[in-house]
Design a protein around this motif. Structure first.
Motif, PDB file in Angstrom:
ATOM      1  N   LYS A 148       0.801  -1.219   0.000  1.00 17.38           N
ATOM      2  CA  LYS A 148       0.000   0.000   0.000  1.00 17.38           C
ATOM      3  C   LYS A 148       0.840   1.279   0.000  1.00 17.38           C
ATOM      4  N   LYS A 149       2.146   1.147   0.231  1.00 12.68           N
ATOM      5  CA  LYS A 149       2.978   2.339   0.365  1.00 12.68           C
ATOM      6  C   LYS A 149       4.037   2.464  -0.720  1.00 12.68           C
ATOM      7  N   ASP A 209       3.396   7.066  -1.503  1.00 11.61           N
ATOM      8  CA  ASP A 209       3.374   6.159  -0.361  1.00 11.61           C
ATOM      9  C   ASP A 209       1.940   5.793   0.043  1.00 11.61           C
ATOM     10  N   ASN A 210       0.986   6.094  -0.854  1.00 10.73           N
ATOM     11  CA  ASN A 210      -0.403   5.689  -0.673  1.00 10.73           C
ATOM     12  C   ASN A 210      -1.060   5.667  -2.041  1.00 10.73           C
ATOM     13  N   ASP A 211      -2.255   5.078  -2.136  1.00 10.07           N
ATOM     14  CA  ASP A 211      -2.869   4.934  -3.458  1.00 10.07           C
ATOM     15  C   ASP A 211      -3.925   5.994  -3.772  1.00 10.07           C
ATOM     16  N   GLU A 212      -4.060   7.017  -2.948  1.00  8.13           N
ATOM     17  CA  GLU A 212      -5.061   8.050  -3.211  1.00  8.13           C
ATOM     18  C   GLU A 212      -4.838   8.780  -4.541  1.00  8.13           C
TER      19      GLU A 212
END
Length: 321
Positions: A148-149, A209-212
């Motif tokens: 996820k990161k 570092d995130n999927d947003e």
């Protein structure tokens, strides 16, 4: 008029992957089409379980829908059955890879690949090659997530040459689009890619570092670049001279050779499906104009997911092209 297909030897798709050990590079194997298989898109559940998100599935779905809308003549470009679909073995984490390939009057090869390994890996790769009578760039799309990161996005009009006039014609017009997406204005590491070869200064590159950002900025940027690419083709004038076609064909061969040798995704293929299959998939499908591509004996150039290797390609094993 319908386009000629690559081969009349076709077979229906099997959800069970063809056993890798039963196929040698010297054997003829059935070819499969993609138009029926792609009707299963979008997948509704990850191979690793319902709790895992199919992060880039909307990109694959949009690509196919947009291409079929724009090019009603788009047809299957058949390729080897064992390269079209594989699942990981029982002793490895659950993973599946599936690929589709098409052609139109304007594009000689439109290939798409999706890898689903749950949270461990989500990958969407698409490369579009114009016919040799057009010298426009190759469209390269590579979106990856390892956990996820660790989210990575690369999209580019990959230039066939670094000639200033060529870049001014095809690459400079991308700047107003790219400048709208600050989080996609990064630069790739030169560890695997040489920006002086088949990459442009206007490529979209993001590392998160995130999927947003995937749906927040990447998806709209992806669609804008894609639409601009189609607009460029609309305005192209074909050069059907023997010299022009030969020149572009050689540049496509150079691109495939460079990409086969540099692509770190080979490490991911090897991790889940083994060295032999990784070589065949990379050399026979992804970059089918490459010659003599090998996975190094010391390990693939990309290594396992998230663990790139610096080792060079020392071993020499010829792959059928």
């Amino acid at each position: 008029a319908r386009l000629p297909l690559s081969s009349p030897s076709l077979s229906p798709r099997l959800r069970a992957a063809a056993p890798l050990s039963s196929l040698s590079m010297a054997e003829e194997e059935p070819l499969v089409e993609s138009s029926e298989r792609i009707k299963t898109i979008p997948w509704t559940e990850s191979v690793a379980g319902k709790e895992h998100r199919l992060l880039y599935m909307p990109f694959l779905e949009w690509t196919y829908e947009r291409m079929t809308e724009k090019f009603p003549d788009m047809q299957d470009l058949p390729f080897e059955e064992s390269l079209s679909y594989q699942r990981s073995g029982e002793k490895k984490p659950p993973a599946v890879i599936e690929s589709w390939c098409f052609q139109t009057e304007q594009f000689r090869k439109v290939r798409m690949t999706y890898i689903d390994a749950g949270t461990n890996a989500q990958v969407y790769n698409c490369v579009i090659y114009p016919h040799y009578k057009y010298d426009m760039p190759i469209l390269g799309i590579d979106f990856l997530a390892f956990g996820k990161k660790k989210v990575l996005a690369i999209l580019d009009f990959q230039p066939l040459t670094q000639d200033p006039e060529y870049l001014e014609k095809y690459i400079t017009p991308l700047n107003p689009i790219r400048s709208k997406y600050e989080d996609l204005c990064g630069r790739m590491s030169s560890k695997f890619y040489d920006e002086a070869r088949f990459f442009s200064k206007e490529l979209l590159f993001g590392k998160f570092d995130n999927d947003e950002p995937v749906m927040g900025s990447l998806f709209p940027a992806f669609k804008e670049y894609f639409e601009h690419y189609l607009e460029v083709m609309d305005g192209m004038e074909a050069d059907e001279s023997e010299e022009g076609i030969a020149r572009v064909e050689q540049l496509h061969k150079d691109y495939d050779q460079y990409s086969a040798e540099k692509d770190p995704a080979v490490g991911l293929f090897t991790t889940y499906w083994g060295k032999d299959w990784a070589e065949r998939f990379t050399g026979d499908f992804l970059f089918s104009h490459s010659q003599g591509f090998t996975v190094p004996e010391g390990g693939p150039p990309g290594g396992p997911p998230g663990k790139p290797s610096d080792k060079g390609a020392d071993a020499k094993k010829t792959v059928k092209v």
